[in-house]
Design an enzyme around this catalytic site. Sequence first.
Site, PDB file in Angstrom:
ATOM      1  N   ALA A  65      17.343  25.333 121.216  1.00 56.45           N
ATOM      2  CA  ALA A  65      18.100  26.439 120.624  1.00 56.45           C
ATOM      3  C   ALA A  65      17.197  27.136 119.615  1.00 56.45           C
ATOM      4  O   ALA A  65      16.205  26.563 119.162  1.00 56.45           O
ATOM      5  CB  ALA A  65      19.354  25.904 119.950  1.00 56.45           C
ATOM      6  N   GLY A 108      18.025  21.939 123.105  1.00 58.79           N
ATOM      7  CA  GLY A 108      18.879  22.681 124.039  1.00 58.79           C
ATOM      8  C   GLY A 108      18.193  22.922 125.378  1.00 58.79           C
ATOM      9  O   GLY A 108      18.862  23.080 126.399  1.00 58.79           O
ATOM     10  N   GLU A 111      18.792  19.886 127.231  1.00 59.94           N
ATOM     11  CA  GLU A 111      20.232  19.867 127.555  1.00 59.94           C
ATOM     12  C   GLU A 111      20.558  20.836 128.687  1.00 59.94           C
ATOM     13  O   GLU A 111      21.392  20.554 129.544  1.00 59.94           O
ATOM     14  CB  GLU A 111      21.039  20.187 126.287  1.00 59.94           C
ATOM     15  CG  GLU A 111      20.975  19.033 125.286  1.00 59.94           C
ATOM     16  CD  GLU A 111      21.508  19.381 123.910  1.00 59.94           C
ATOM     17  OE1 GLU A 111      21.195  20.480 123.399  1.00 59.94           O
ATOM     18  OE2 GLU A 111      22.229  18.555 123.331  1.00 59.94           O
ATOM     19  N   GLU A 131      16.171  17.125 117.670  1.00 64.57           N
ATOM     20  CA  GLU A 131      17.064  17.654 116.629  1.00 64.57           C
ATOM     21  C   GLU A 131      17.053  16.809 115.365  1.00 64.57           C
ATOM     22  O   GLU A 131      17.234  17.320 114.263  1.00 64.57           O
ATOM     23  CB  GLU A 131      18.506  17.754 117.166  1.00 64.57           C
ATOM     24  CG  GLU A 131      18.730  18.826 118.219  1.00 64.57           C
ATOM     25  CD  GLU A 131      18.482  18.337 119.638  1.00 64.57           C
ATOM     26  OE1 GLU A 131      17.810  17.295 119.822  1.00 64.57           O
ATOM     27  OE2 GLU A 131      18.967  19.009 120.576  1.00 64.57           O
TER      28      GLU A 131
HETATM   29  N1  DAK Z   1      13.371  28.138 117.890  1.00 69.29           N
HETATM   30  C1  DAK Z   1      12.782  29.255 117.395  1.00 69.29           C
HETATM   31  N2  DAK Z   1      11.458  29.502 117.511  1.00 69.29           N
HETATM   32  C2  DAK Z   1      10.704  28.581 118.147  1.00 69.29           C
HETATM   33  C3  DAK Z   1      11.256  27.401 118.684  1.00 69.29           C
HETATM   34  C4  DAK Z   1      12.673  27.194 118.531  1.00 69.29           C
HETATM   35  N3  DAK Z   1      13.308  26.120 119.032  1.00 69.29           N
HETATM   36  N4  DAK Z   1      10.248  26.695 119.233  1.00 69.29           N
HETATM   37  C5  DAK Z   1       9.140  27.406 119.075  1.00 69.29           C
HETATM   38  N5  DAK Z   1       9.383  28.545 118.405  1.00 69.29           N
HETATM   39  C6  DAK Z   1       8.439  29.610 118.050  1.00 69.29           C
HETATM   40  C7  DAK Z   1       7.526  29.168 116.925  1.00 69.29           C
HETATM   41  O1  DAK Z   1       8.136  29.335 115.666  1.00 69.29           O
HETATM   42  C8  DAK Z   1       6.330  30.083 117.141  1.00 69.29           C
HETATM   43  O2  DAK Z   1       6.646  31.354 116.636  1.00 69.29           O
HETATM   44  P1  DAK Z   1       5.546  32.198 115.797  1.00 69.29           P
HETATM   45  O3  DAK Z   1       5.109  31.309 114.694  1.00 69.29           O
HETATM   46  O4  DAK Z   1       4.450  32.465 116.817  1.00 69.29           O
HETATM   47  O5  DAK Z   1       6.273  33.414 115.365  1.00 69.29           O
HETATM   48  C9  DAK Z   1       6.263  30.215 118.648  1.00 69.29           C
HETATM   49  O6  DAK Z   1       7.565  29.844 119.142  1.00 69.29           O
HETATM   50  C10 DAK Z   1       5.249  29.272 119.270  1.00 69.29           C
HETATM   51  O7  DAK Z   1       5.532  27.957 118.834  1.00 69.29           O
HETATM   52  P2  DAK Z   1       4.434  26.996 118.173  1.00 69.29           P
HETATM   53  O8  DAK Z   1       3.369  27.783 117.488  1.00 69.29           O
HETATM   54  O9  DAK Z   1       5.160  25.985 117.370  1.00 69.29           O
HETATM   55  O10 DAK Z   1       3.811  26.340 119.485  1.00 69.29           O
HETATM   56  P3  DAK Z   1       3.112  24.905 119.606  1.00 69.29           P
HETATM   57  O11 DAK Z   1       2.514  24.872 120.975  1.00 69.29           O
HETATM   58  O12 DAK Z   1       2.239  24.616 118.438  1.00 69.29           O
HETATM   59  O13 DAK Z   1       4.315  23.851 119.570  1.00 69.29           O
HETATM   60  C11 DAK Z   1       6.501  23.033 120.177  1.00 69.29           C
HETATM   61  C12 DAK Z   1       5.259  23.852 120.608  1.00 69.29           C
HETATM   62  C13 DAK Z   1       7.541  23.181 121.273  1.00 69.29           C
HETATM   63  C14 DAK Z   1       6.099  21.549 120.050  1.00 69.29           C
HETATM   64  C15 DAK Z   1       7.014  23.536 118.800  1.00 69.29           C
HETATM   65  O14 DAK Z   1       7.168  24.941 118.887  1.00 69.29           O
HETATM   66  C16 DAK Z   1       8.318  22.941 118.408  1.00 69.29           C
HETATM   67  O15 DAK Z   1       8.375  21.792 117.943  1.00 69.29           O
HETATM   68  N6  DAK Z   1       9.402  23.714 118.553  1.00 69.29           N
HETATM   69  C17 DAK Z   1      10.728  23.308 118.120  1.00 69.29           C
HETATM   70  C18 DAK Z   1      11.314  22.304 119.065  1.00 69.29           C
HETATM   71  C19 DAK Z   1      12.660  21.839 118.590  1.00 69.29           C
HETATM   72  O16 DAK Z   1      12.820  21.296 117.496  1.00 69.29           O
HETATM   73  N7  DAK Z   1      13.677  22.053 119.425  1.00 69.29           N
HETATM   74  C20 DAK Z   1      15.048  21.674 119.105  1.00 69.29           C
HETATM   75  C21 DAK Z   1      15.746  22.831 118.443  1.00 69.29           C
HETATM   76  S1  DAK Z   1      17.401  22.416 117.968  1.00 69.29           S
HETATM   77  C22 DAK Z   1      24.233  24.580 120.278  1.00 69.29           C
HETATM   78  C23 DAK Z   1      23.648  24.292 121.476  1.00 69.29           C
HETATM   79  C24 DAK Z   1      22.412  23.659 121.501  1.00 69.29           C
HETATM   80  C25 DAK Z   1      21.785  23.319 120.330  1.00 69.29           C
HETATM   81  C26 DAK Z   1      22.388  23.612 119.134  1.00 69.29           C
HETATM   82  C27 DAK Z   1      23.621  24.237 119.106  1.00 69.29           C
HETATM   83  N8  DAK Z   1      25.500  25.267 120.208  1.00 69.29           N
HETATM   84  C28 DAK Z   1      26.132  25.642 121.485  1.00 69.29           C
HETATM   85  C29 DAK Z   1      26.090  25.670 119.005  1.00 69.29           C
HETATM   86  C30 DAK Z   1      20.458  22.719 120.374  1.00 69.29           C
HETATM   87  C31 DAK Z   1      19.720  22.568 119.260  1.00 69.29           C
HETATM   88  C32 DAK Z   1      18.254  22.560 119.408  1.00 69.29           C
HETATM   89  O17 DAK Z   1      17.704  22.701 120.470  1.00 69.29           O
END
Ligand code: DAK
Length: 257
Positions: A65, A108, A111, A131
Amino acid sequence: MDHRFLKVSWDGRVGKIRLHRPEVLNALHTPLVEELAEVLERMDQNPEVRCILITGGDRVFAAGADIGEMADADSVRMLLSDQFAQWERIRRIHKPIVAAVAGYALGGGCELAMACDMIVAAETAHFGQPEINLGVMPGAGGTQRLTRAVGKARAMEMVLTGRPISAGEAWEAGLVNRIVPLENLELEAMKLCREVAAKAPIALRLAKEAVLKAFDTTIADGLDYEQKLFYFLFSTEDQKEGMRAFMEKRRPHFRGE
Ligand code: DAK
């Protein structure tokens, strides 16, 4: 029709959807999930489409997400915005959906892949529920579908540490159907889609429903349910065609009737 965050195309009877928000690794913000639900519903209604493929890019399926969208949210706003309704729309799609996953399928993204009916993974795929690193927990099926797919021990470790698993581990754990080289991902996923798309549409729909029912019913109720759907299929033309074609030693031609 124009799509902002998806690339949509058709290949025979297979509807193809590519998540397309590359600048943020296909982060699933609300407009993207809404668009996805809309396109899926349209494909579900379209008799020309018999199977659906969802894919991302070569580097990422979806990194979860959109964290930026959620960062300042509070519980009341989350509740009132009812974003889960969009995920619910995806859950209600009747047609078989195959996810083709390369690179990250996180949060997400994982998921969403698990909400599909089958997953074809590239060797580069990583599945995770990170998360916990953000101070929250999975919210769109990560504690439920993952646990049912890989068992308690692995699910606990993934959800409590946030550490992703590789394609190989995901295959061993039963999360994905097959692993293929990255360059063959779409080809192999399409092969699976085409194989499914050649089957009788009503039987596909009810068979999908019956398999999913196994997750939330007792075995006795599930067997009763299965029997009723099975009987029902004998009122379809496709059942007549399928069995006649077998007797006549020819390929069946299913029309979804
Ligand atoms: N959200 C927003 N931006 C993201 C992102 C994300 N999940 N993942 C990556 N980005 C953005 C980064 O901020 C970066 O943006 P800039 O800095 O270039 O502006 C760009 O994408 C490239 O990412 P990285 O520079 O970080 O790339 P790397 O190769 O170094 O790393 C990575 C890739 C995938 C390991 C890293 O980006 C990362 O850890 N990303 C976050 C992964 C994460 O924590 N995912 C879980 C998010 S929470 C719901 C339904 C579902 C959910 C919640 C509510 N409802 C229906 C209400 C689910 C929640 C989640 O998924």
